[in-house]
Design a protein around this motif. Structure first.
Motif, short mmCIF file in Angstrom:
data_model
loop_
_atom_site.label_atom_id
_atom_site.label_comp_id
_atom_site.label_asym_id
_atom_site.label_seq_id
_atom_site.Cartn_x
_atom_site.Cartn_y
_atom_site.Cartn_z
N ARG A 28 0.70 -1.08 -0.01
CA ARG A 28 0.03 0.04 -0.06
C ARG A 28 0.95 1.32 -0.17
O ARG A 28 2.07 1.18 0.54
CB ARG A 28 -0.87 -0.08 1.18
N THR A 29 0.49 2.14 -0.70
CA THR A 29 1.23 3.47 -0.88
C THR A 29 0.58 4.44 0.24
O THR A 29 -0.68 4.63 0.09
CB THR A 29 1.22 4.06 -2.08
N LYS A 30 1.67 4.88 1.12
CA LYS A 30 0.93 5.87 2.08
C LYS A 30 1.02 7.34 1.30
O LYS A 30 2.08 7.81 0.97
CB LYS A 30 1.62 5.53 3.25
N ILE A 31 0.06 7.83 1.62
CA ILE A 31 -0.27 9.41 1.18
C ILE A 31 0.28 10.28 2.07
O ILE A 31 -0.54 10.26 3.37
CB ILE A 31 -1.66 9.68 0.39
N LYS A 32 1.26 11.10 1.86
CA LYS A 32 1.63 12.04 2.97
C LYS A 32 0.47 13.27 3.27
O LYS A 32 0.22 13.78 2.09
CB LYS A 32 2.81 12.59 2.89
N PRO A 33 0.29 13.80 4.23
CA PRO A 33 -0.81 14.94 4.14
C PRO A 33 0.08 16.14 3.95
O PRO A 33 0.92 16.08 4.16
CB PRO A 33 -1.12 14.96 5.70
N PHE A 34 -0.76 17.10 3.50
CA PHE A 34 -0.37 18.22 2.94
C PHE A 34 0.34 19.10 4.10
O PHE A 34 -0.65 19.40 5.23
CB PHE A 34 -1.46 19.15 2.06
N GLU A 35 1.43 19.82 3.95
CA GLU A 35 1.87 20.41 5.05
C GLU A 35 2.46 21.91 4.35
O GLU A 35 2.98 21.85 3.38
CB GLU A 35 3.33 19.70 5.68
N PRO A 36 1.89 22.87 5.18
CA PRO A 36 2.08 24.30 4.46
C PRO A 36 3.82 24.53 4.67
O PRO A 36 4.26 24.15 5.60
CB PRO A 36 1.45 25.19 5.31
N GLU A 37 4.32 25.45 3.81
CA GLU A 37 5.55 25.98 3.91
C GLU A 37 5.86 26.57 5.16
O GLU A 37 5.13 27.58 5.58
CB GLU A 37 6.09 26.76 2.73
N THR A 38 6.83 26.22 5.83
CA THR A 38 7.39 26.97 7.07
C THR A 38 8.73 27.64 7.09
O THR A 38 9.63 27.02 6.25
CB THR A 38 7.54 25.97 8.46
N LEU A 39 8.82 28.84 7.33
CA LEU A 39 10.15 29.66 7.21
C LEU A 39 10.99 29.45 8.66
O LEU A 39 10.11 29.33 9.53
CB LEU A 39 9.88 30.92 6.85
N PRO A 40 12.33 29.74 8.51
CA PRO A 40 12.78 29.91 10.00
C PRO A 40 12.47 30.95 10.89
O PRO A 40 12.04 32.01 10.17
CB PRO A 40 14.36 30.07 9.25
N ASN A 41 12.49 31.00 11.98
CA ASN A 41 12.20 32.00 12.83
C ASN A 41 13.28 32.88 12.86
O ASN A 41 14.25 32.74 12.48
CB ASN A 41 11.89 31.39 14.38
N TRP A 42 12.99 33.97 13.92
CA TRP A 42 14.16 35.05 13.93
C TRP A 42 15.36 34.47 14.60
O TRP A 42 16.66 34.75 14.21
CB TRP A 42 13.61 36.29 14.78
#
Length: 76
Positions: free
Chosen positions: A9-23
């Motif tokens: 079975r192929t596992k579909i990864k959930p959608f994750e929004p792009e995260t940027l580094p913090n200060w």
């Protein structure tokens, strides 16, 4: 008698929004890059080319590891 072939079975990864580094991550990455750049300048001034190359590689490693940028996927 032939064995039955099982399909995985192929596992579909959930959608994750792009995260940027913090200060704090940005400040630390810039300080590390400046430190290694000063090392590279000193090595070049003294004629140690291998040390300068190693210092420049350290700049690349510290910048990529320190920022931890996570690119988001797309649900297409």
């Amino acid at each position: 008698m032939a064995k039955a072939i099982r399909s995985r079975r192929t596992k579909i990864k959930p959608f994750e929004p792009e995260t940027l580094p913090n200060w704090e991550q940005l400040v630390k990455a810039i300080k590390d890059a400046e430190l290694y750049l000063n090392f590279a300048k000193n090595y070049l001034h003294n004629g140690h080319l291998k040390g300068a190359v190693d210092a420049l590689k350290s700049i690349k490693n510290s910048a990529t590891k320190g920022l931890k940028v996570k690119k988001g996927g797309s649900n297409e």
